[in-house]
Design an enzyme around this catalytic site. Structure first.
Site, PDB file in Angstrom:
ATOM      1  N   HIS A 100       0.840  -1.205   0.000  1.00 35.25           N
ATOM      2  CA  HIS A 100       0.000   0.000   0.000  1.00 35.25           C
ATOM      3  C   HIS A 100       0.872   1.251   0.000  1.00 35.25           C
ATOM      4  CE1 HIS A 100      -3.587   2.418   1.395  1.00 35.25           C
ATOM      5  NE2 HIS A 100      -2.593   3.192   1.843  1.00 35.25           N
ATOM      6  N   GLU A 101       1.835   1.286   0.909  1.00 31.09           N
ATOM      7  CA  GLU A 101       2.701   2.465   1.007  1.00 31.09           C
ATOM      8  C   GLU A 101       3.666   2.548  -0.179  1.00 31.09           C
ATOM      9  OE1 GLU A 101       1.816   4.575   2.966  1.00 31.09           O
ATOM     10  OE2 GLU A 101       0.566   3.381   4.293  1.00 31.09           O
ATOM     11  N   HIS A 126       1.962   4.323  -2.988  1.00 35.81           N
ATOM     12  CA  HIS A 126       2.035   5.780  -2.834  1.00 35.81           C
ATOM     13  C   HIS A 126       3.403   6.299  -3.274  1.00 35.81           C
ATOM     14  CE1 HIS A 126      -1.774   6.296  -0.867  1.00 35.81           C
ATOM     15  NE2 HIS A 126      -1.443   5.617   0.219  1.00 35.81           N
TER      16      HIS A 126
END
Length: 274
Positions: free
Chosen positions: A61-62, A65
């Site tokens: 998820h990170e 980003h």
């Protein structure tokens, strides 16, 4: 006032997965085999399998980003180690790792925490800024669909009721704990997807729409942002909003073939001490 991006030389190993991430993946694989074979205490096996799988999804998820920010103009994320999938490099390890794991254990909700810092002076368009924020929850959507594939294919056990009203498990019942743990992982990805697309200050959904506000609204939004999750948390646990939220999540999980009873059993196994 405009800012010129400061181009730095990307480290040679910037995109190489860190040993920490490789170790988490190793625990996930080993605990998955242990859960499948019912090795030792199956509750501990499920706990390790689900938590390590959730940590992997947090890293992805990170990473989504960060890599979107990198290709949008902020090359400094490489210097900070964000592209190596190392959770220890996150700006707030407590919020990004410890808090999401605790929330999973206590409430069974997938909550990715804020972690990577993007230098938005290098992001030249509102579209790119929104895409950076959307990349994380979109990753959770993809992961939910990937984990749901065996359920959609009919490989998981099924719950049936006979004429006497007794429930029986059919199909791959000998590996019931594994399927329950996998169903819980899918459920966590669904909850993370829904939560992070909510237009709440401080969450990804709020960050997706924030670039389109006027400067005055953005300043007000940023003031509320640190409290956004706390407000949402209270609403989920103290009001009818929680019932609506879990109703939506259960419906979406069933839509991708993940039965409610199975991930509920997975949550029971996860909390092996209770």
């Amino acid at each position: 006032m405009t800012y010129e991006p400061v181009y730095t030389r990307t480290p040679r190993n910037a995109f190489v997965p860190s040993p920490v991430f490789v170790g988490i993946v190793a625990i996930f694989v080993v605990s998955g085999v242990m859960t499948w074979t019912r090795f030792g205490n199956v509750g501990i096996d499920v706990f390790l399998f689900v938590i390590s799988g959730w940590l992997i999804s947090l890293c992805l998820h990170e990473y989504a980003h960060a890599v979107t920010g990198y290709f949008s103009g902020d090359l400094s994320v490489a210097d900070r180690g964000y592209l190596r999938l190392n959770p220890l490099k996150y700006t707030h390890p407590l919020l990004s790792i410890v808090l999401p794991v605790v929330v999973v254990i206590l409430g069974g909700i997938g909550l990715p925490g804020g972690a990577v810092w993007i230098d938005h002076q290098h992001i030249r368009s509102r579209v790119k800024a929104s895409l950076i924020s959307a990349a994380g929850p979109l990753t959770n959507v993809v992961l939910a669909l990937v984990v749901a594939v065996p359920f959609l294919a009919g490989l998981a056990p099924e719950l049936s009721q006979d004429v006497t009203g007794r429930y029986t498990v059919s199909g791959s019942a000998e590996h019931l704990e594994f399927w329950a743990a996998l169903a819980l992982l899918a459920f966590l990805q669904v909850t993370a997807s829904v939560l992070n697309f909510l237009p709440v200050p401080g969450l990804d959904g709020g960050n997706i729409i924030a670039p389109w506000f006027s400067p005055a609204y953005q300043r007000a939004w940023n003031v509320v942002a640190p409290w956004g999750f706390l407000i949402l948390f209270l609403l989920l646990w103290q009001t009818q909003v929680g019932d609506w939220f879990f109703g939506l999540v259960n419906w979406m999980a069933e839509l991708i073939g993940v039965p409610t009873w199975l991930y509920a059993y997975g949550f029971e196994l996860l909390r092996f001490w209770s």
